[in-house]
Design a protein around this motif. Structure first.
Motif, mmCIF file in Angstrom:
data_model
loop_
_atom_site.group_PDB
_atom_site.id
_atom_site.type_symbol
_atom_site.label_atom_id
_atom_site.label_comp_id
_atom_site.label_asym_id
_atom_site.label_seq_id
_atom_site.Cartn_x
_atom_site.Cartn_y
_atom_site.Cartn_z
ATOM 1 N N ASP A 92 0.814 -1.210 0.000
ATOM 2 C CA ASP A 92 0.000 0.000 0.000
ATOM 3 C C ASP A 92 0.848 1.261 0.000
ATOM 4 N N VAL A 93 2.032 1.159 0.608
ATOM 5 C CA VAL A 93 2.925 2.309 0.762
ATOM 6 C C VAL A 93 4.315 1.933 0.270
ATOM 7 N N ARG A 129 3.356 2.924 -9.779
ATOM 8 C CA ARG A 129 1.963 3.311 -10.059
ATOM 9 C C ARG A 129 1.437 2.682 -11.352
ATOM 10 N N GLU A 134 -2.964 3.231 -6.996
ATOM 11 C CA GLU A 134 -3.328 3.818 -5.701
ATOM 12 C C GLU A 134 -2.206 3.774 -4.669
ATOM 13 N N ARG A 136 0.631 4.629 -2.240
ATOM 14 C CA ARG A 136 1.057 5.876 -1.605
ATOM 15 C C ARG A 136 2.584 5.850 -1.511
ATOM 16 N N VAL A 137 3.195 7.008 -1.624
ATOM 17 C CA VAL A 137 4.655 7.102 -1.603
ATOM 18 C C VAL A 137 5.074 8.025 -0.468
ATOM 19 N N ILE A 138 6.009 7.542 0.341
ATOM 20 C CA ILE A 138 6.642 8.396 1.343
ATOM 21 C C ILE A 138 8.119 8.506 0.990
ATOM 22 N N GLY A 156 4.323 13.228 -6.562
ATOM 23 C CA GLY A 156 3.331 12.354 -5.960
ATOM 24 C C GLY A 156 3.705 11.797 -4.609
ATOM 25 N N ALA A 158 3.453 11.572 -0.836
ATOM 26 C CA ALA A 158 2.359 11.919 0.071
ATOM 27 C C ALA A 158 2.842 12.318 1.462
#
Length: 171
Positions: A92-93, A129, A134, A136-138, A156, A158
């Motif tokens: 997810d991340v 992506r 969907e 999420r990127v940190i 992009g 987040a």
């Protein structure tokens, strides 16, 4: 020497299947699954200077640009494949990082970061992506990175980790 360097290749169905099983276990307990690519302290900047030596790589960025671009292209390709593998497994991340900041300033100029790293980082995010839109990127960097925060948002990202108030204004 760089052209002969055996950059690792990981991935394939067995790796994705094993990661996907772990991601499913995490999802079953109601948590988001995160992952970061295998790297030498960072996907691009840190990996390059660890391979070349910090002083040599900083000189490469100024005096041997063609060599720096070649090395970074190889590292970016590796990171793109790894990011896509994580996305295929269902994370997810996606956690990316490169310590380009230090107390009070960046280790390289924002212009140098944009010339050598921005588009390659964009490619890593795009690779993930393309598989999992969907995701999420940190992004992690120590120190002061305020001059590139807008760039990271445009790419992009987040969230930033860590926010170090002693090195940049977190407000």
């Amino acid at each position: 020497d760089l052209e002969r360097f055996p950059f690792p290749s990981i991935g394939g169905p067995r790796v994705v299947e094993a990661l996907a099983r772990r991601v499913d276990e995490i999802h079953r307990v109601g948590l988001a699954a995160g992952g970061n690519t295998p790297h030498l302290g960072g996907e691009l900047f840190e990996a390059a200077w660890r391979l070349r030596g910090l002083e040599a790589f900083l000189i490469d960025l100024v005096e041997r640009k063609e060599m720096a671009h070649y090395l970074l292209d190889c590292l970016a390709e590796l990171a793109r494949r790894n990011a896509a593998t994580l996305a295929s497994a269902g994370v997810d991340v996606l956690a990316l990082d490169d310590d380009v900041g230090m107390p009070g300033t960046m280790m390289i100029s924002p212009a140098t970061w944009r010339e050598f790293f921005r588009d390659r980082l964009a490619g890593i995010i795009a690779a993930a992506r393309a598989v999992r839109p969907e995701i999420r990127v940190i992004y992690h960097s120590d120190g002061h990175i305020e001059p590139i925060l807008d760039d990271l948002v445009e790419l992009g990202v987040a969230a930033i980790n860590p926010l170090q108030p002693e090195h940049m204004d977190a407000i």
